[in-house]
Scaffold this active site. Structure first.
Site, PDB file in Angstrom:
ATOM      1  N   GLU A  24     -17.561  -3.562  24.490  1.00 15.86           N
ATOM      2  CA  GLU A  24     -16.233  -5.168  24.772  1.00 15.86           C
ATOM      3  C   GLU A  24     -14.659  -5.351  23.346  1.00 15.86           C
ATOM      4  O   GLU A  24     -14.338  -5.730  23.760  1.00 15.86           O
ATOM      5  CB  GLU A  24     -16.881  -6.508  24.354  1.00 15.86           C
ATOM      6  CG  GLU A  24     -18.371  -6.596  25.671  1.00 15.86           C
ATOM      7  CD  GLU A  24     -19.278  -5.688  25.428  1.00 15.86           C
ATOM      8  OE1 GLU A  24     -19.309  -5.059  24.312  1.00 15.86           O
ATOM      9  OE2 GLU A  24     -20.193  -5.854  25.427  1.00 15.86           O
TER      10      GLU A  24
ATOM     11  N   HIS B  24      -2.132  -1.101   7.320  1.00 17.99           N
ATOM     12  CA  HIS B  24      -1.564  -1.050   5.938  1.00 17.99           C
ATOM     13  C   HIS B  24      -1.171  -0.450   5.456  1.00 17.99           C
ATOM     14  O   HIS B  24      -0.031  -0.630   4.284  1.00 17.99           O
ATOM     15  CB  HIS B  24      -3.153  -0.885   5.030  1.00 17.99           C
ATOM     16  CG  HIS B  24      -3.664   0.339   4.440  1.00 17.99           C
ATOM     17  ND1 HIS B  24      -4.694   0.181   6.281  1.00 17.99           N
ATOM     18  CD2 HIS B  24      -3.687   1.043   4.332  1.00 17.99           C
ATOM     19  CE1 HIS B  24      -5.410   1.004   5.616  1.00 17.99           C
ATOM     20  NE2 HIS B  24      -4.451   2.069   5.053  1.00 17.99           N
TER      21      HIS B  24
ATOM     22  N   ASP C 252      -8.528   7.492   7.279  1.00 23.73           N
ATOM     23  CA  ASP C 252     -10.142   8.581   7.812  1.00 23.73           C
ATOM     24  C   ASP C 252     -11.028   6.981   7.731  1.00 23.73           C
ATOM     25  O   ASP C 252     -12.020   6.797   7.946  1.00 23.73           O
ATOM     26  CB  ASP C 252     -10.224   9.677   6.797  1.00 23.73           C
ATOM     27  CG  ASP C 252      -9.515   9.131   5.689  1.00 23.73           C
ATOM     28  OD1 ASP C 252      -9.601  10.128   4.449  1.00 23.73           O
ATOM     29  OD2 ASP C 252      -8.668   7.846   5.022  1.00 23.73           O
TER      30      ASP C 252
ATOM     31  N   HIS D 238       0.945  -1.303   0.179  1.00 23.35           N
ATOM     32  CA  HIS D 238       0.180   0.028  -0.302  1.00 23.35           C
ATOM     33  C   HIS D 238       0.438   1.439  -0.258  1.00 23.35           C
ATOM     34  O   HIS D 238       0.802   1.889   0.821  1.00 23.35           O
ATOM     35  CB  HIS D 238      -0.978  -0.051   0.898  1.00 23.35           C
ATOM     36  CG  HIS D 238      -1.761  -1.426   1.409  1.00 23.35           C
ATOM     37  ND1 HIS D 238      -1.629  -2.387   1.492  1.00 23.35           N
ATOM     38  CD2 HIS D 238      -3.107  -1.499   0.991  1.00 23.35           C
ATOM     39  CE1 HIS D 238      -2.275  -3.409   1.481  1.00 23.35           C
ATOM     40  NE2 HIS D 238      -3.624  -3.241   0.834  1.00 23.35           N
TER      41      HIS D 238
ATOM     42  N   ASN E 155      -6.621  11.249   4.172  1.00 25.65           N
ATOM     43  CA  ASN E 155      -6.213  11.463   2.705  1.00 25.65           C
ATOM     44  C   ASN E 155      -7.428  11.043   2.156  1.00 25.65           C
ATOM     45  O   ASN E 155      -7.100  11.133   0.444  1.00 25.65           O
ATOM     46  CB  ASN E 155      -5.103  10.753   2.588  1.00 25.65           C
ATOM     47  CG  ASN E 155      -5.503   9.128   2.915  1.00 25.65           C
ATOM     48  OD1 ASN E 155      -6.883   8.519   2.211  1.00 25.65           O
ATOM     49  ND2 ASN E 155      -5.015   8.159   2.690  1.00 25.65           N
TER      50      ASN E 155
ATOM     51  N   GLY F 229      -4.003  -4.624  10.877  1.00 27.60           N
ATOM     52  CA  GLY F 229      -4.249  -4.315   9.509  1.00 27.60           C
ATOM     53  C   GLY F 229      -5.178  -4.686   9.463  1.00 27.60           C
ATOM     54  O   GLY F 229      -6.272  -5.249   8.901  1.00 27.60           O
ATOM     55  N   SER F 230      -6.260  -5.226  10.648  1.00 22.41           N
ATOM     56  CA  SER F 230      -7.544  -5.301  10.519  1.00 22.41           C
ATOM     57  C   SER F 230      -8.381  -4.541  11.294  1.00 22.41           C
ATOM     58  O   SER F 230      -7.446  -3.392  12.184  1.00 22.41           O
ATOM     59  CB  SER F 230      -8.227  -6.053  11.808  1.00 22.41           C
ATOM     60  OG  SER F 230     -10.205  -5.886  11.274  1.00 22.41           O
TER      61      SER F 230
END
Lengths: 613, 613
Positions: free
Chosen positions: B359, B70, B148, B29, B178, B116-117
């Site tokens: 949670e 990323h 964002d 990325h 961005n 990454g998540s």
């Protein structure tokens, strides 16, 4: 004033019902019910709410969802005050076999969707509002009763954001700000300005009221009704346990039914309750959504010459089958160019809804759409569906009709690495009552199974692969749910290899290599993991001496365990190849080898088992 | 200006590195990395960030988390610009075996927690900031780089709310606005006022800047540093792909590495890049947290006369063991009076953190705490841990040391009904690499296992029961993880019954009834579901003709499937009693019978199997 007097009397009746039913049950949440009694009496009987109680399924009914599901006594009492539940029935609250469960479920005819796991109601309401505004194009409104404690759930803010984005002015939330959570004061107590500022900053119209003034309550619903362009949040200052002085605003009364003696004192305070009065609910206009005639489906057209990723076939399928299933709605979480739901979006943009990176809300909205008769197809990476496991879990208790697609299954996605890899999704979706779990290995079977998913009722999960794989089936092949395909078989098969998705192709490659070594394996495409083709596996077990399951998924709860469960009474050893090592970045083939779920791993295992006793 | 010039040169070097590494990898990325290059160069080398790169574990280092995981090329490039990663190493990005994975993992020594998540970084940062402020009492600061698009994740708003509640002025977020998400513009594009208003309404200080002006960037970090009483969010207007004109602000470049020819053009635009320059990182003050000496544990004191709920024993255990494990931190999600973590809270209020009904944030914060050397014990209803499955999933990729407790397991919770029942939690926690899954049946074993959990490294899950159950073990009994207890056995055992938690007691009752009928069963308490005591089960399989597993959990992924997996090569039929019907409200005993996991169901099954061939 006469109208308000009747409403206040109805609210008193509702309080009475909430108290006696929970005392009879010996458990339940009366204090949480009492705080919202005026808000709900005003809504249901004050003219705002339009509903035909004899036809709860009428498409133009307004919808009322209790996101604060523990206020179920209030919910049932409302319907009793409407004359649709008897006091005798109310007394069956929480009893085994009664439709009046501890938290509302769809066993009760007026429950829109089962709730009780907090913070989920607004998303469900959003789905219903989306349906009204964009699909059915009906003027019904959706109301969601929210607790203040549950506003700390991020899922509520997802719903708020996306409802504002879609300008859902037919969605009204009511926050019952009663200050007290389960074990003490909420973060903001009775400081309504905190809620007002936040909700407002998320693009909603806000109306702050005294939640026990019937005049203000009715005014709020009227104002909500006439607000255009944005959803409305009524923020109501209330008192937990309102109506019973020794409970009012007191900590320690959450989820606590009054004992008989306490009930006696409470009813004395309530005073004379006329249990014969009933509230009238305004009827909706008898409008129906336009229905499209289902049309014939186009043919599938894949050729064996061109490999196609099953994730792409998913997108193709959505677009291909829509003319036949015009209740379909497609939702995606900002990854439509990866899941290929964009193929549907390009063709039928009015039925595609971008749900942004907010998976919890997406699933809740899908539940709302499903309850309003639509067929939602929900997609994102398989790994990210875990973000919405609680919403998926709750959907199973609502007789939901939702089709999930998780793409980028397994380590075979390659370089992106572990965070993007779905390795537990089969386990997650198997652990739902009555779910169907499908894992097609090629484009043809994907198309057929997507079509079957649209046709059947219930929760269906389809797992798709990132990389292109060969087209191995003819286009007129059938793929019954609960079936499987035996792709290679002979009387000399020593081992049966059961694969699905990417590993099915590894198994076929292994077959060739083993054959050249004089070893024959039966290769089975287990495209239907749940329900599972026991018959074919038992047949294979008669001929072969061992079975190997191979899956691009963790060992727990996946294909291996599904097969073992089904074959529990069959005397054959079953070995499972699965992801057992820390996954990482790498080329797909490197990772399949590393995790020992590749062609080579299958060959090794099959040789070992063929040679063993 | 000289300082800024150097910083801008470093930013250019970082851009160079991000581009060449992703082109070499053929994926990644770069555009998402380029937009934040100035923000990160300014942070790391501009004097705000204090870190000793030779001692990444130093307790007073500032912490930097890439919630937008990323942008990993940027992350690695930063450390290359700091002289801690060579250009050669950078070129191994995304290659199998390289610590520079597609999204940052803890395989790379400077990764605080694998990401990454999306939408998870702020909670992790919150945990680290909580640690700094309230536990280690060190002045280190935690910085979280946010995208964002990922601000639509509700988890971010949970973190925001709770960070403000805890007045974490040592936590700074930086939103890289961005404008472009994965498949198009975000909901708000470059309208920074939307972010500003919302973040501000959640109680954070906001600083809006041009994300490519080094002067404004440095000024923002300075202002953040001096802000007291509230966390700070820097909201930076940036351009995706900044630095390469043909990518800048263009859609279609997300997750897309430049091809060789494109890279050539991009490098031309960057101009002369001095690859020898290196940035200096300010060092932290060499402060250490106070360490408490571990102290001896009090004795367990339960008697066989008084049944105790294992959920209560959990709370007792937390309070009892803390003197020995003073790195413990206890988190709960508004249900501490139900999970009984409140027992710990009452005794050690400084180490208990209420995390409210959020949670996802609770689990993310636990990960942050665990990475800073603490031992978090996280509790809520088992059912509600599904709300955080994605966070739990990601924790396994971060070498996390988190202990989870899910209370209110199964249908045996009774009248509250399905929404509150944990029925899939064993499956969920089994499907994590290297997890330990424990399900104690009595108070003594609960206490021992909680203590063991504190002692061992890794993810541990303990499932507790709502209702009181008999104390069946002596206080000096040992419960090794991976072990089990054979509670009833004889040479005449026809069937082995394997239970845990509530069903273990049902099995003991069934034993008595069957014994009176002349049928003997072996009763095994499978308190350790993962790892599982294969040896004892194999031994039982030698004597008995069949096994019955019985669990208050769905059939998929639970005890039955765990046992079958372990016994895959043993020739004995294994029958599973589990929850297979729609759960509902009712008394616990009614529900156990209805789901056929009660004493009576075990008796029936055992009789049937004893009499069969």
């Amino acid at each position: 004033m006469n109208g308000n007097t009747k409403l206040n009397e109805l609210a008193k009746l509702i309080r009475y019902y909430s108290l006696v039913s929970t005392t009879e049950a010996g458990s339940g949440h009366p204090s949480s019910s009492l705080s919202a009694a005026d808000l709900m009496a005003g809504l249901m009987f004050g003219g705002a709410f339009r509903f035909d109680p004899d036809h709860p399924e009428h498409p133009n009914n307004d919808r009322l969802i209790f996101s604060k599901g523990h206020a179920s006594p209030l919910f049932y009492s409302l319907w009793a005050a409407a004359g649709k539940v008897t006091e005798q029935e109310l007394m069956t609250l929480r009893k085994f076999g009664s439709p009046l469960e501890g938290h509302p479920t769809t066993a009760f005819r007026y429950t829109e969707a089962s709730t009780g796991s907090l913070g989920q109601g607004l998303a469900i309401g959003l789905g219903m509002a989306l349906n009204a505004k964009f699909i059915d194009k009906l003027p019904y409104r959706t109301y969601v009763l929210l607790g203040d404690s549950e506003m700390s759930e991020g899922s509520q803010w997802e719903a708020m954001e996306i409802a504002a984005y879609y300008r859902l002015d037919n969605l009204t939330g009511i926050i019952d700000v009663n200050r007290l959570g389960q074990r003490g004061e909420t973060m903001y107590g009775h400081d309504l300005s905190v809620y007002e500022k936040r909700v407002s900053s998320f693009g909603w119209e806000t109306i702050v009221i005294d939640g026990h003034s019937m005049t203000e309550i009715l005014g709020a619903y009227e104002k909500a009704f006439s607000t255009e362009g944005r959803p409305v949040m009524i923020i109501a200052r209330t008192v937990k346990g309102k109506g019973v002085s020794f409970i009012e605003d007191e900590n320690g009364w959450h989820g606590r039914a009054l004992k008989k003696e306490e009930l006696g004192r409470a009813l004395e305070e309530l005073g004379q309750v006329d249990t014969s009065i009933r509230g009238e609910i305004r009827r909706p206009d008898d409008l129906q959504p336009e229905k499209q005639e289902p049309r014939k489906l186009a043919e599938i057209s894949y050729t064996a010459e061109s490999p196609v990723a099953t994730r792409r076939a998913y997108g193709n399928a959505l677009a291909r089958i829509f003319p036949r299933f015009q209740d379909m709605v497609v939702l995606d979480a900002e990854v439509s160019n990866s899941t290929f739901s964009e193929i549907f979006k390009e063709k039928y943009p009015d039925r595609f809804f971008e749900m942004f990176i907010a998976e919890q809300n997406m699933v809740g909205a899908a539940l709302g759409l499903s309850r309003r008769g639509k067929i939602p197809f929900v997609s994102t990476f398989a790994a990210f569906l875990t973000r919405a496991f609680d919403q998926i879990r709750m959907a199973q208790y609502s007789d939901a009709n939702i089709k999930f697609c998780g793409s980028h299954a397994g380590v075979s996605i390659g370089e992106d690495g572990s965070s993007q890899m779905g390795l537990e999704d089969i386990a997650m979706f198997r652990a739902l009552l009555g779910s169907v779990v499908l894992y097609p290995s090629d484009a043809v079977s994907t198309e057929k199974l997507v079509e079957d998913a649209a046709r059947r009722q219930g929760i269906v999960y389809i797992r798709t692969t990132r990389g292109s794989t060969p087209v191995i089936y003819e286009r007129d092949e059938k793929f019954p749910v609960g079936g499987s395909k035996v792709l290679r078989e002979s009387d000399e098969d020593t081992v049966a290899v059961i694969g699905a998705g990417i590993t099915l192709h590894e198994a076929l490659a292994a077959y060739e290599e083993l054959k050249s070594q004089g070893i024959f394996i039966r290769v089975i495409d287990l495209y239907s993991i749940k329900p599972l083709d026991r018959k074919t596996l038992k047949q294979a077990a008669k001929v072969t001496k061992a079975m190997i399951t191979v899956e691009d998924h963790f060992a727990e709860g996946g294909i291996g365990e599904a097969v073992r469960s089904e074959m529990a009474d069959v005397d054959i050893p079953i070995h499972s190849l699965a992801v057992r090592k820390m996954p990482k970045s790498g080329k797909p083939n490197e990772l399949l080898d590393y995790e020992e779920i590749s062609k080579d791993a299958i060959v090794r295992k099959a040789r070992e088992l063929s040679q063993g006793g």
